[in-house]
Design a protein around this motif. Structure first.
Motif, mmCIF file in Angstrom:
data_model
loop_
_atom_site.group_PDB
_atom_site.id
_atom_site.type_symbol
_atom_site.label_atom_id
_atom_site.label_comp_id
_atom_site.label_asym_id
_atom_site.label_seq_id
_atom_site.Cartn_x
_atom_site.Cartn_y
_atom_site.Cartn_z
ATOM 1 N N ALA A 365 3.604 76.967 56.029
ATOM 2 C CA ALA A 365 2.835 77.132 54.783
ATOM 3 C C ALA A 365 3.421 78.224 53.896
ATOM 4 C CB ALA A 365 1.380 77.458 55.112
ATOM 5 N N ASN A 366 3.905 79.323 54.500
ATOM 6 C CA ASN A 366 4.458 80.423 53.703
ATOM 7 C C ASN A 366 5.700 80.000 52.924
ATOM 8 O OD1 ASN A 366 2.470 82.140 54.538
ATOM 9 N ND2 ASN A 366 3.696 83.199 56.056
ATOM 10 N N VAL A 367 6.484 79.093 53.517
ATOM 11 C CA VAL A 367 7.680 78.595 52.827
ATOM 12 C C VAL A 367 7.269 77.703 51.652
ATOM 13 C CG1 VAL A 367 9.795 77.214 53.040
ATOM 14 C CG2 VAL A 367 9.107 78.738 54.908
ATOM 15 N N ARG A 368 6.266 76.850 51.883
ATOM 16 C CA ARG A 368 5.780 75.980 50.797
ATOM 17 C C ARG A 368 5.236 76.830 49.641
ATOM 18 N NH1 ARG A 368 3.412 73.483 55.306
ATOM 19 N NH2 ARG A 368 1.272 73.853 54.650
ATOM 20 N N THR A 369 4.495 77.883 49.989
ATOM 21 C CA THR A 369 3.940 78.781 48.972
ATOM 22 C C THR A 369 5.048 79.444 48.165
ATOM 23 O OG1 THR A 369 2.001 79.263 50.356
ATOM 24 C CG2 THR A 369 2.495 80.833 48.611
ATOM 25 N N ALA A 370 6.056 79.970 48.870
ATOM 26 C CA ALA A 370 7.170 80.654 48.193
ATOM 27 C C ALA A 370 7.939 79.692 47.296
ATOM 28 C CB ALA A 370 8.099 81.282 49.235
ATOM 29 N N LEU A 399 4.334 68.036 44.727
ATOM 30 C CA LEU A 399 3.426 69.052 44.196
ATOM 31 C C LEU A 399 1.974 68.582 44.227
ATOM 32 C CD1 LEU A 399 4.881 70.835 41.030
ATOM 33 C CD2 LEU A 399 4.200 71.851 43.196
ATOM 34 N N VAL A 400 1.758 67.346 43.818
ATOM 35 C CA VAL A 400 0.395 66.789 43.830
ATOM 36 C C VAL A 400 -0.145 66.732 45.259
ATOM 37 C CG1 VAL A 400 -0.968 64.703 43.396
ATOM 38 C CG2 VAL A 400 0.627 65.519 41.661
ATOM 39 N N ARG A 401 0.713 66.385 46.214
ATOM 40 C CA ARG A 401 0.287 66.363 47.624
ATOM 41 C C ARG A 401 -0.141 67.752 48.103
ATOM 42 N NH1 ARG A 401 5.195 62.488 49.660
ATOM 43 N NH2 ARG A 401 4.222 60.466 49.150
ATOM 44 N N LEU A 402 0.535 68.777 47.588
ATOM 45 C CA LEU A 402 0.203 70.145 47.994
ATOM 46 C C LEU A 402 -1.169 70.588 47.489
ATOM 47 C CD1 LEU A 402 3.612 72.052 47.574
ATOM 48 C CD2 LEU A 402 2.544 71.210 49.673
ATOM 49 N N LEU A 403 -1.717 69.869 46.518
ATOM 50 C CA LEU A 403 -3.051 70.211 46.011
ATOM 51 C C LEU A 403 -4.133 69.969 47.054
ATOM 52 C CD1 LEU A 403 -2.889 68.902 42.324
ATOM 53 C CD2 LEU A 403 -2.608 71.248 43.160
ATOM 54 N N SER A 404 -3.822 69.161 48.060
ATOM 55 C CA SER A 404 -4.785 68.938 49.154
ATOM 56 C C SER A 404 -4.272 69.561 50.453
ATOM 57 C CB SER A 404 -5.040 67.435 49.337
ATOM 58 O OG SER A 404 -3.814 66.737 49.506
ATOM 59 N N ASP A 405 -3.370 70.529 50.329
ATOM 60 C CA ASP A 405 -2.824 71.231 51.500
ATOM 61 C C ASP A 405 -3.941 71.954 52.254
ATOM 62 O OD1 ASP A 405 0.247 72.118 52.307
ATOM 63 O OD2 ASP A 405 -1.238 73.614 52.907
ATOM 64 N N ALA A 413 -0.639 78.329 44.812
ATOM 65 C CA ALA A 413 0.755 78.420 44.350
ATOM 66 C C ALA A 413 1.196 77.113 43.693
ATOM 67 C CB ALA A 413 1.671 78.763 45.515
ATOM 68 N N ALA A 414 0.779 75.981 44.252
ATOM 69 C CA ALA A 414 1.117 74.677 43.665
ATOM 70 C C ALA A 414 0.475 74.533 42.281
ATOM 71 C CB ALA A 414 0.655 73.549 44.585
#
Length: 652
Positions: A365-370, A399-405, A413-414
């Motif tokens: 998750a930290n990598v996705r956030t960065a 990016l849209v998929r990350l909205l439901s992370d 962050a997304a």
């Protein structure tokens, strides 16, 4: 083949023996098995070994050689359980070993003191360690006794306590006043461990505290500061990194120190060089780099000239990078690209974007956030947005998929990246809509988490910016009128501000767009009016007035609705909403209020004369006349325009 070690059950049985020899042997066997072996540690913790070892520590007598030996071995085992394993720290604390370890720091036997100090140092490397209360005088006396000790383990423990427990400026100031800076400075001339512990503790005390930095810089006529600068040349990479971190804290806390361009450049080159270190130092170097250049355009320019982006890109091409390194590199790139167009252009030309897109789906998750934060910085470029680098399926779909992370930090962050990308400066926003982006954003506006609501509304606000009527209609239908009204009256002022900005963008443009504010009997306009009478944050009033200004640019019906909202009853103008705003101390609010009057008094509008008469009766015209000589140029220009329009009707 039979195991060379006795079974765990047998060792635990011996551990509970009343015979000290048997107990001591069992403790040694546990120590030999768990050192450097996380699996064994967790296994013994689960079996309940920690309370038995803690009990042996508590009941042993340091006055005898045998008792001292038992204490030393027990403390070593407890320290090993606590080393790098939070479950171990929790088990050691729950077993009540902590006060006994503190007690043995005062023992006559040096070996006992060493063992207790080493064990406590392991505990203080964890966030679970007890927080030290610096406000108690006896605690400070104890801490200073540790720092002034000639025993390296005791001074290291003192430094560890500071690093773990010092969090507020008050705590930093207490430590400064007690003389801790002087004690830590003396450690800079000690062993490697003492130097490193002292540097890390100094950074903790100096961070975001100009007062502490000034005191440190004056110590020994500046020799202490020069000592830290000198340690950036040390042969050990960790010492160089910690010296850099200490200097970064000094620079970030007080801009009057370390202004020499040579030192700034030196810090950049050292940190870029440390990226090559294969140890933890290499991981931490990029985070230190981020802290150094964050928000500082001059340092970002120096880093660009030092080919920092190329350096980070070369590291990113290593597919086997540890997640922590990946996170740090993307955060460093995010800072580098936050202000300078030359950095963003270099980023795009090197095709770092391809590596960033891959990181959006990373397991950590930290990598996705960065990666999202980096994308947000790179997409601040009007040039890159206009070139269409970001509004494409390769970026929008992940990016849209990350909205439901599952991680809120990833979602926030997304949303930050999406906020920039959807501005896009092109009318076609269909890619984002077709990927289900609007539905996800609308869903997040209903989140219980205020940071998600805020950023989701912000993204929608940017999405609506300069959008065509069809795009606005699609978003408005998905949001619903009642939801928009609710967001305007949200419990969080920052959400209210963005919701008003969203409405402002909805009603901007063609005449038909103004109708959005009047849907379902005008409940959106009613919500705007309520906020304008009671706003808790200046920006809410400013955004609200721009909503009214945009609506007032519409037809006669729209203009009269604004008049009714501003003057609901025939009362003294000095008490009217508009009068209060025109007299505000905030020039931005005065400007927005003047814009409303400009749009209400356009001479070509059929009802303009009647509105001018009403404004004159309420004393608004005389206020506008006085504002022609306002100290703010924006206010002055709007007031002149409004007064010129009003004057075209004569003095009636």
């Amino acid at each position: 083949m039979p195991s060379s070690h006795p079974s765990s059950d047998l060792i635990l049985h011996r551990l509970s023996s009343s015979d000290y020899e048997i107990k001591l042997k069992a403790i040694r066997e546990i120590k030999n098995q768990i050192i450097g072996n996380r699996t064994k540690k967790l296994s013994y913790i689960k079996l309940g070994a920690v309370p038995s070892v803690a009990d042996a520590l508590a009941t042993a007598n340091s006055d005898s050689d045998f008792g001292s030996n038992l204490i030393v071995q027990s403390a070593a085992v407890l320290g090993s359980f606590a080393c790098g394993v939070d479950q171990g720290v929790r088990a050691v604390l729950d077993a009540g070993a902590f006060p006994h370890l503190i007690r043995f720091l005062s023992a006559a036997d040096e070996k006992v003191v060493d063992a207790a100090a080493r064990s406590l140092r392991m505990i203080y490397q964890s966030k679970l360690a007890p927080k030290f209360d610096f406000y108690k005088e006896q605690n400070m006396d104890f801490l200073l006794s540790l720092l002034r000790s000639e025993n390296e383990n005791l001074t290291g423990l003192g430094a560890g306590v500071i690093i773990h427990s010092c969090e507020t400026s008050d705590e930093q100031n207490i430590l400064c006043q007690a003389g801790s800076l002087e004690k830590l400075i003396s450690g800079l001339d000690g062993s490697i461990n003492q130097r490193d512990a002292s540097l890390e503790s100094l950074a903790t005390i100096l961070k975001n505290n100009p007062e502490a930095v000034s005191k440190f810089a004056e110590l020994q006529n500046g020799r202490a500061l020069r000592s830290v600068i000198e340690l950036t040349k040390d042969r050990y990479s960790r010492t160089r990194l910690l010296a850099c971190l200490c200097l970064i804290c000094i620079k970030n806390s007080s801009s009057c120190h370390l202004q020499d361009i040579g030192i700034k450049t030196k810090l950049i080159y050292i940190l870029l060089e440390l990226l090559d270190d294969s140890s933890q130092v290499g991981e931490e170097a990029s985070f230190a780099f981020s802290s150094l250049v964050s928000g500082k355009e001059d340092l970002q320019k120096l880093a660009f000239e030092a080919n920092a982006i190329d350096k980070f890109y070369n590291h990113l091409q290593n597919c086997a990078l540890h997640p922590k390194r990946l996170e740090g590199i993307f955060l460093a790139l995010a800072e580098l690209c936050s202000k300078l167009e030359c950095c963003r252009s270099k980023f795009i030309s090197l095709q770092v974007l391809n590596l960033l897109i891959s990181a959006l789906t990373h397991d950590e998750a930290n990598v996705r956030t960065a990666a999202c934060k980096c994308l947000k910085s790179v997409s601040r470029s009007i040039k890159n947005l206009s070139a269409g680098y970001f509004m494409n399926e390769r970026i929008v779909i992940p990016l849209v998929r990350l909205l439901s992370d599952l991680s809120t930090s990833v979602q926030v962050a997304a949303l930050g990246a999406i906020s920039n990308i959807v501005v896009d400066f092109t009318p076609d926003k269909s890619t984002f809509i077709q990927c289900g982006g609007i539905k996800e954003l609308v869903q997040l506006t209903k989140s219980m988490d205020s940071s998600l609501r805020l950023n989701a509304v912000w993204s929608l606000r940017n999405m609506v910016f300069l959008a065509d009527r069809m795009c606005k209609e699609a978003i408005f239908m998905e949001l619903t009128v009642s939801s928009v009204a609710s967001l305007i009256c949200d419990s969080e002022p920052s959400v209210q501000e963005q919701a008003l900005g969203l409405v402002c963008n909805f009603v901007d443009g063609c005449m038909d767009c103004v109708e959005f504010a009047f849907a379902e009997d005008g409940i959106i306009l009613d919500a705007v009016g309520r906020q304008l009478w009671k706003f808790s944050k200046m920006e809410i009033g400013i955004q609200g007035m721009y909503v009214l200004s945009n609506i007032a640019s519409g037809n006669e019906f729209h203009k009269e609705a604004i008049m009714q909202l501003l003057f609901p009853q025939a009362e003294n103008g000095s008490h009217s909403l508009l009068s209060q705003y025109l007299q505000s101390n905030d020039s931005r609010l005065r400007t927005s209020a003047a814009w409303v009057i400009v749009n209400l008094t356009v001479p070509a509008s059929p009802g303009a004369f009647d509105r001018v008469v009403k404004l004159r009766n309420f004393g608004i015209v005389s206020q506008i006349k006085r504002m022609i000589s306002d100290s703010c140029m924006d206010v002055k220009l709007r007031a002149r325009l409004a007064f010129g329009q009003i004057n075209s009707f004569g003095d009636s």
